[in-house]
Design a protein around this motif. Structure first.
Motif, short mmCIF file in Angstrom:
data_model
loop_
_atom_site.label_atom_id
_atom_site.label_comp_id
_atom_site.label_asym_id
_atom_site.label_seq_id
_atom_site.Cartn_x
_atom_site.Cartn_y
_atom_site.Cartn_z
N GLY A 46 -0.56 64.60 35.63
CA GLY A 46 -1.55 65.21 34.27
C GLY A 46 -1.94 66.29 36.26
O GLY A 46 -1.27 66.38 36.94
N GLY A 47 -2.70 66.95 35.81
CA GLY A 47 -3.11 67.80 36.94
C GLY A 47 -2.50 69.05 37.49
O GLY A 47 -1.70 69.09 36.65
N SER A 48 -2.63 69.60 38.50
CA SER A 48 -1.54 71.09 38.84
C SER A 48 -0.91 70.09 39.77
O SER A 48 0.45 70.78 40.97
CB SER A 48 -2.18 72.13 38.95
OG SER A 48 -2.76 71.42 41.06
N ALA A 49 -0.72 69.32 40.28
CA ALA A 49 0.33 68.76 41.46
C ALA A 49 1.98 68.60 40.88
O ALA A 49 3.12 69.14 41.65
CB ALA A 49 0.63 67.20 41.99
N LEU A 50 2.65 69.02 39.91
CA LEU A 50 4.03 69.24 39.50
C LEU A 50 3.73 70.16 39.37
O LEU A 50 5.42 70.66 38.93
CB LEU A 50 4.17 67.91 38.51
CG LEU A 50 5.18 68.00 38.12
CD1 LEU A 50 6.20 66.82 39.06
CD2 LEU A 50 5.78 66.81 37.17
N ASN A 51 2.94 71.58 38.95
CA ASN A 51 3.17 72.58 38.43
C ASN A 51 4.49 72.92 39.22
O ASN A 51 5.37 73.97 38.49
CB ASN A 51 1.93 73.21 38.33
CG ASN A 51 1.68 72.87 37.12
OD1 ASN A 51 1.66 72.00 36.11
ND2 ASN A 51 0.21 73.37 36.92
#
Length: 387
Positions: free
Chosen positions: A33-38
């Motif tokens: 979730g979130g932007s950590a993996l974008n």
């Protein structure tokens, strides 16, 4: 699980093969979730177009919170940002749609100006929507018109994501289901992978702290919109609403179960440990599906400080993931590999405990110049070399 071939990190032959034909690349599955993996996802799509991203719909902060409060719907912010991270950004894709989906209303404009801009989007006269050709433009206008018509006069438009507003309109226009509109937009922007919420349900996170305090809502855990936690999280559950403790359960759908069972590698990636990672593992059936997959299951811990990890050192997190809270089935492996940067200090490792859990530690180069951030190329090369 036994890896029968000799593991080489990075495996240049394997990586070259994937990059030459990403349409036939491996199926890596991420719970996040979130932007950590974008940033990692944007690199991944050059190696494989078959990755699967199961993201949390339980967030209750940011611009998603306004839509959730208005329509009692799942959070779509993480869904939208991952769709855009995996979108084809070349002329073969839809770069104009990418730009529109990633646009946000100003946080400083007055309500009248924001409403006028929203009206221009709906009418198709906005500068960002004019370059988009039909039928895509008409489809976007239709979804935005639904959202515009359904929101109340007090709805907060400042900082609102246009992509979230489009997806919300599609949700409302498809019998309160996310999958149809996500599938449609994935095809139209040529998303090079699959992005889905782990479940299509409007629930929230509930946590009980060691201090005895109960906290409801993801936005109260992250330390971004409220003060950081002062006591460690003791347990976490899915909750119906944000007003009272009301434990809820939801089951994994057959298609999500098949995604997990068929994955060539399952990754528990960096990100907020409880609200981004653990949240995706709470629905019924997720843990069983993970354990039933014989392929590598890899945990990459966070770098730096995660407020949610207070009182949760690395070994405690690894132990939780290895058992997925099901103490009766602790011998069924849910985690095979702890993937670490070869030079970073993650804290003390209990090698004997890891051996009992059946977790192998693999150290390789994952960080390049910035010690507080993983290098997205190095992370992808390591994961892809394991498939």
């Amino acid at each position: 699980m036994n890896i029968t071939r000799r593991l080489k990190l990075p495996d240049s032959v394997r990586l070259h093969r994937y990059k030459s034909l990403p349409e036939q690349g491996p199926k890596l599955l991420f719970f996040s979730g979130g932007s950590a993996l974008n940033k990692i996802s944007r690199v991944l799509k050059s190696y494989t177009h078959n990755s699967v991203h199961l993201v949390t719909p339980f967030d209750s902060g940011g611009s998603s919170a306004h839509l959730r409060n208005e329509f009692d719907m799942p959070a779509v912010g993480d869904l939208r940002s991952r769709l855009m991270a995996l979108a084809d950004e070349t002329v073969l894709g839809q770069p104009e749609v990418y730009e529109l989906f990633t646009y946000r209303f100003s946080k400083c404009a007055n309500q009248e100006d924001l409403e006028n801009e929203f009206n221009n989007l709906v009418s198709g006269t906005h500068a960002l929507i004019v370059p988009i050709t039909d039928p895509m433009r008409s489809l976007i206008q239709t979804q935005l018109a639904v959202t515009k018509r359904r929101i109340g006069a007090q709805f907060e438009l400042r900082g609102a994501s246009i992509g979230n507003l489009i997806i919300a309109g599609g949700y409302l226009n498809n019998q309160q289901q996310l999958d149809p509109i996500v599938f449609l937009f994935s095809r139209l922007v040529k998303t090079l992978g699959q992005v889905k919420t782990v479940v299509d349900t409007s629930l929230h996170l509930g946590t009980h702290l060691e201090s005895g305090e109960t906290i409801l809502g993801q936005h109260n855990l992250t330390g971004k919109e409220t003060d950081p936690l002062q006591s460690p999280i003791q347990n976490i559950w899915l909750n119906d609403g944000l007003d009272d403790v009301c434990h809820a359960s939801v089951s994994l759908s057959p298609d999500r179960e098949a995604d997990i069972l068929d994955a060539d590698l399952i990754c528990f990636p960096p990100g907020s440990f409880f609200s981004s990672l653990v949240a995706n593992l709470l629905p019924d059936g997720v843990a069983t599906a993970i354990r039933s997959n014989p392929n590598p299951k890899v945990y990459i811990p966070n770098l730096g400080i995660d407020p949610e990890q207070l009182g949760w050192p690395l070994m405690k997190r690894v132990s939780w993931l290895a058992s997925l809270q099901d103490k009766r089935e602790i011998n069924e492996k849910a985690l095979d590999i702890l993937l670490l940067d070869e030079h970073h200090n993650y804290g003390e490792l209990d090698i004997a405990r890891l051996e009992r859990l059946g977790v192998e530690v693999i150290k390789t180069r994952l960080i390049s110049s910035n010690a507080n951030r993983y290098d997205e190329i190095l992370v992808n090369e390591a994961l892809l070399s394991m498939t």
